[in-house]
Design an enzyme around this catalytic site. Sequence first.
Site, PDB file in Angstrom:
ATOM      1  N   CYS A 140      29.806  39.568  43.630  1.00 41.59           N
ATOM      2  CA  CYS A 140      29.637  38.447  44.567  1.00 41.59           C
ATOM      3  C   CYS A 140      30.295  37.154  44.093  1.00 41.59           C
ATOM      4  CB  CYS A 140      28.163  38.249  44.857  1.00 41.59           C
ATOM      5  SG  CYS A 140      27.495  39.607  45.851  1.00 41.59           S
TER       6      CYS A 140
ATOM      7  N   LYS B 132      29.258  40.377  50.263  1.00 40.11           N
ATOM      8  CA  LYS B 132      29.370  39.985  48.862  1.00 40.11           C
ATOM      9  C   LYS B 132      29.917  38.567  48.764  1.00 40.11           C
ATOM     10  CE  LYS B 132      27.921  44.057  47.639  1.00 40.11           C
ATOM     11  NZ  LYS B 132      26.466  44.171  47.431  1.00 40.11           N
TER      12      LYS B 132
ATOM     13  N   LYS C 217      23.660  35.323  52.990  1.00 43.95           N
ATOM     14  CA  LYS C 217      24.959  35.951  53.292  1.00 43.95           C
ATOM     15  C   LYS C 217      24.799  37.465  53.348  1.00 43.95           C
ATOM     16  CE  LYS C 217      26.638  35.894  48.474  1.00 43.95           C
ATOM     17  NZ  LYS C 217      26.564  37.328  48.282  1.00 43.95           N
TER      18      LYS C 217
ATOM     19  N   GLN D   9      47.853  33.749  35.340  1.00 42.14           N
ATOM     20  CA  GLN D   9      48.973  33.347  36.205  1.00 42.14           C
ATOM     21  C   GLN D   9      48.811  31.888  36.677  1.00 42.14           C
ATOM     22  OE1 GLN D   9      50.355  36.586  38.954  1.00 42.14           O
ATOM     23  NE2 GLN D   9      48.336  37.456  38.533  1.00 42.14           N
TER      24      GLN D   9
ATOM     25  N   ASP E  10      23.596  33.970  44.332  1.00 43.14           N
ATOM     26  CA  ASP E  10      22.672  35.112  44.331  1.00 43.14           C
ATOM     27  C   ASP E  10      21.785  35.232  43.087  1.00 43.14           C
ATOM     28  OD1 ASP E  10      24.134  35.489  46.604  1.00 43.14           O
ATOM     29  OD2 ASP E  10      24.928  37.447  46.079  1.00 43.14           O
TER      30      ASP E  10
END
Length: 222
Positions: free
Chosen positions: A162, A132, A129, A202, A24
């Site tokens: 997005c 988002k 699209k 993580q 975007d």
Amino acid sequence: MITVAAQPFGFAFEPARTALVIIDMQRDFVEPGGFGESLGNDVSRLTAIVPACRRVLDAWREAGGMVVHTREAHRGDLADCPPAKRNRGAPRLRIGDVGPMGRILVAGEPGNQIVAELAPQPGEWEIDKPGKGAFYATFLHDKLQRAGVTHLVFMGVTTEVCVQTSMREANDRGYECLLLEDCTESYFPAFKTAAIEMMRAQGAIVGWTATSGELLAAMQDC
Ligand code: TIU
């Protein structure tokens, strides 16, 4: 195989199976007069990443890599824009309204074009699209699968909206994802920092992050 000195550990990818995904980088978000500014944001923060994005795009094209450009874009009749999205908040201009760069977030309008410095070249994929995320209601996953793509390198805006949504969608579909920290930006600096930290936490729960310099150095070394 190229290995980038990424966080939380090295990101290894095969160039022929890796696409650069630019989310975007359209005038609606990056230039004054578009959707981003109509939401009350300072768009100059976003404009600042264009040169770094361009350096990566140039190197990627030089290496013959696949390039995907996305745009947040709705049909002219707004059939793909849920009223909940159009009516949310109190923007100065809503999706579909006429602004200084044409109709806000509508495909084909001047504001919906990708900024000139990063304009798509023939052969590069362009994905409009309505959401988002780049995978929602698009053919992106099918096209990537047919091309044998397993790894994605992300740039673009905005980091926590997005870009993060697209990277999470990609991660759930089995792609290994790297986000370039200086080639993404948010209207909210704290959100950018938090999004980057949560994605690579993580053990790269959503994906890896690196600077564009780290990617370019790895590409030069190979
Ligand atoms: N508002 C905001 O931060 N972002 C969006 O609405 N779309 C994208 O991030 N492209």
